[in-house]
Motif scaffolding. Structure first.
Motif, PDB file in Angstrom:
ATOM      1  N   THR A 142      10.932   7.450  -2.134  1.00 22.56           N
ATOM      2  CA  THR A 142      11.847   7.368  -1.110  1.00 22.56           C
ATOM      3  C   THR A 142      12.565   5.943  -1.089  1.00 22.56           C
ATOM      4  O   THR A 142      13.656   6.144  -1.078  1.00 22.56           O
ATOM      5  N   VAL A 143      11.783   5.105  -1.306  1.00 26.82           N
ATOM      6  CA  VAL A 143      12.225   3.679  -1.327  1.00 26.82           C
ATOM      7  C   VAL A 143      13.460   3.731  -2.722  1.00 26.82           C
ATOM      8  O   VAL A 143      14.567   3.317  -2.451  1.00 26.82           O
ATOM      9  N   GLU A 144      12.775   4.235  -3.734  1.00 26.05           N
ATOM     10  CA  GLU A 144      13.668   4.045  -4.839  1.00 26.05           C
ATOM     11  C   GLU A 144      14.786   5.203  -4.874  1.00 26.05           C
ATOM     12  O   GLU A 144      16.009   4.726  -5.592  1.00 26.05           O
ATOM     13  N   GLY A 145      14.566   6.058  -4.128  1.00 27.90           N
ATOM     14  CA  GLY A 145      15.755   7.126  -3.997  1.00 27.90           C
ATOM     15  C   GLY A 145      17.018   6.544  -3.243  1.00 27.90           C
ATOM     16  O   GLY A 145      17.912   7.259  -3.153  1.00 27.90           O
ATOM     17  N   SER A 146      16.673   5.586  -2.244  1.00 32.16           N
ATOM     18  CA  SER A 146      17.761   5.257  -1.263  1.00 32.16           C
ATOM     19  C   SER A 146      18.622   4.291  -2.127  1.00 32.16           C
ATOM     20  O   SER A 146      18.028   3.321  -3.007  1.00 32.16           O
ATOM     21  N   ALA A 147      19.531   3.963  -1.622  1.00 28.89           N
ATOM     22  CA  ALA A 147      20.710   3.078  -2.022  1.00 28.89           C
ATOM     23  C   ALA A 147      21.100   2.277  -0.947  1.00 28.89           C
ATOM     24  O   ALA A 147      21.663   2.778  -0.036  1.00 28.89           O
ATOM     25  N   ILE A 148      21.214   1.012  -1.209  1.00 25.79           N
ATOM     26  CA  ILE A 148      22.122   0.063  -0.420  1.00 25.79           C
ATOM     27  C   ILE A 148      23.302  -0.375  -1.081  1.00 25.79           C
ATOM     28  O   ILE A 148      23.136  -0.589  -2.082  1.00 25.79           O
ATOM     29  N   GLY A 208       0.715  -1.152  -0.031  1.00 22.60           N
ATOM     30  CA  GLY A 208      -0.076   0.060  -0.166  1.00 22.60           C
ATOM     31  C   GLY A 208       0.805   1.155  -0.001  1.00 22.60           C
ATOM     32  O   GLY A 208       0.450   2.314   0.576  1.00 22.60           O
ATOM     33  N   LEU A 209       2.039   1.245  -0.617  1.00 23.74           N
ATOM     34  CA  LEU A 209       2.968   2.390  -0.571  1.00 23.74           C
ATOM     35  C   LEU A 209       2.286   3.582  -1.534  1.00 23.74           C
ATOM     36  O   LEU A 209       1.732   3.249  -2.779  1.00 23.74           O
ATOM     37  N   THR A 210       2.321   4.862  -1.138  1.00 20.20           N
ATOM     38  CA  THR A 210       2.012   5.892  -1.940  1.00 20.20           C
ATOM     39  C   THR A 210       3.088   6.309  -2.935  1.00 20.20           C
ATOM     40  O   THR A 210       4.289   5.725  -2.974  1.00 20.20           O
ATOM     41  N   VAL A 211       2.597   7.086  -3.963  1.00 13.13           N
ATOM     42  CA  VAL A 211       3.992   7.540  -4.933  1.00 13.13           C
ATOM     43  C   VAL A 211       4.990   8.162  -4.027  1.00 13.13           C
ATOM     44  O   VAL A 211       6.367   7.751  -4.498  1.00 13.13           O
ATOM     45  N   ASP A 212       4.886   8.918  -3.300  1.00 11.98           N
ATOM     46  CA  ASP A 212       6.054   9.538  -2.221  1.00 11.98           C
ATOM     47  C   ASP A 212       6.743   8.548  -1.689  1.00 11.98           C
ATOM     48  O   ASP A 212       8.022   8.678  -1.833  1.00 11.98           O
ATOM     49  N   GLU A 213       6.164   7.368  -0.977  1.00 14.71           N
ATOM     50  CA  GLU A 213       6.922   6.268  -0.425  1.00 14.71           C
ATOM     51  C   GLU A 213       7.669   5.564  -1.295  1.00 14.71           C
ATOM     52  O   GLU A 213       8.846   5.162  -0.947  1.00 14.71           O
ATOM     53  N   ILE A 214       7.123   5.167  -2.502  1.00 15.14           N
ATOM     54  CA  ILE A 214       7.825   4.705  -3.760  1.00 15.14           C
ATOM     55  C   ILE A 214       9.223   5.435  -3.963  1.00 15.14           C
ATOM     56  O   ILE A 214      10.219   4.939  -4.137  1.00 15.14           O
TER      57      ILE A 214
END
Length: 159
Positions: free
Chosen positions: A153-159, A145-151
Motif C-alpha cells: 500500500t505504501v509503495e503503491g501510493s504516490a506523492i 512492523g509493517l506487513t507485506v500488504d501494508e508495504i
C-alpha cells in the motif's frame, strides 16, 4: 548568537512541500531562513524516517495539502508517529545503527555527486543513493512492523 545557532546539528525542511524532503545537517552548516524550518536535533535516523517511503506516506495522510504543498508546520508534523528504539534490545540497537550508517553514506555520496565530472559517474552515484534508499525503506518498514500488504500500500501510493 545567530552565528552559534547556525552551528547546531539539525534537520531542515520547507514548511510547504509538494514532495516532502528533509535535509540532515549534522555539522550545523546551514543557516535558517524565513522559508525554512529546523528541528534542532542530531538525529540522522529521524531524518531517514521522514524521507523514507513510509514517512512520505504518513505525511500525505496526516498533513493537509494546499496549492503550496503539504503543510509541514509544527501543528501537523507534530502528529508524525516516531518510534523510539529500545537500545537494550540488540535488534533495535543494530537497526538504528544501520540506518544511521546509511545516512552517513548518502551524505558522502551527495558530496561525491557534486564533484562528479561525467554523466556516467553521476548516474552511478545516483544508483548507489537509490540502492541505499531502498535499504533504509526496508529497515523503516521493519521498525514500524509493517506487513507485506501494508508495504505494498505504501509503495503503491504516490506523492
Amino acid at each position: 548568537e545567530q552565528q552559534s545557532e547556525r552551528k547546531v546539528p539539525k534537520i531542515i525542511f520547507g514548511e510547504f512541500q509538494h514532495n516532502p524532503a528533509f535535509a540532515y545537517d549534522p555539522k550545523g552548516s546551514f543557516a535558517i531562513t524565513t522559508s525554512l524550518i529546523a528541528l534542532p536535533r542530531q538525529d540522522a535516523v529521524l531524518a531517514a524516517i521522514l524521507n523514507s517511503s513510509l514517512g512520505r506516506f504518513i505525511i500525505a495522510h496526516t498533513c493537509p495539502l494546499s496549492d503550496r504543498g503539504y503543510d509541514l508546520g509544527p501543528m501537523h508534523l507534530g502528529k508524525f508517529p516516531v518510534i523510539a528504539p529500545d537500545f537494550d534490545r540488540l535488534t533495535e540497537k543494530n537497526r538504528h545503527a544501520r540506518i544511521a550508517a546509511f545516512v552517513t553514506q548518502v551524505l558522502a555520496l551527495h558530496d561525491y555527486l557534486q564533484n562528479a565530472k561525467t554523466d556516467q559517474g553521476k548516474r552511478l552515484i545516483r544508483q548507489e543513493i537509490d540502492s541505499i534508499d531502498v535499504k533504509i525503506d526496508a529497515l523503516v518498514y521493519e521498525m514500524y512492523g509493517l506487513t507485506v500488504d501494508e508495504i505494498a500500500t505504501v509503495e503503491g501510493s504516490a506523492i
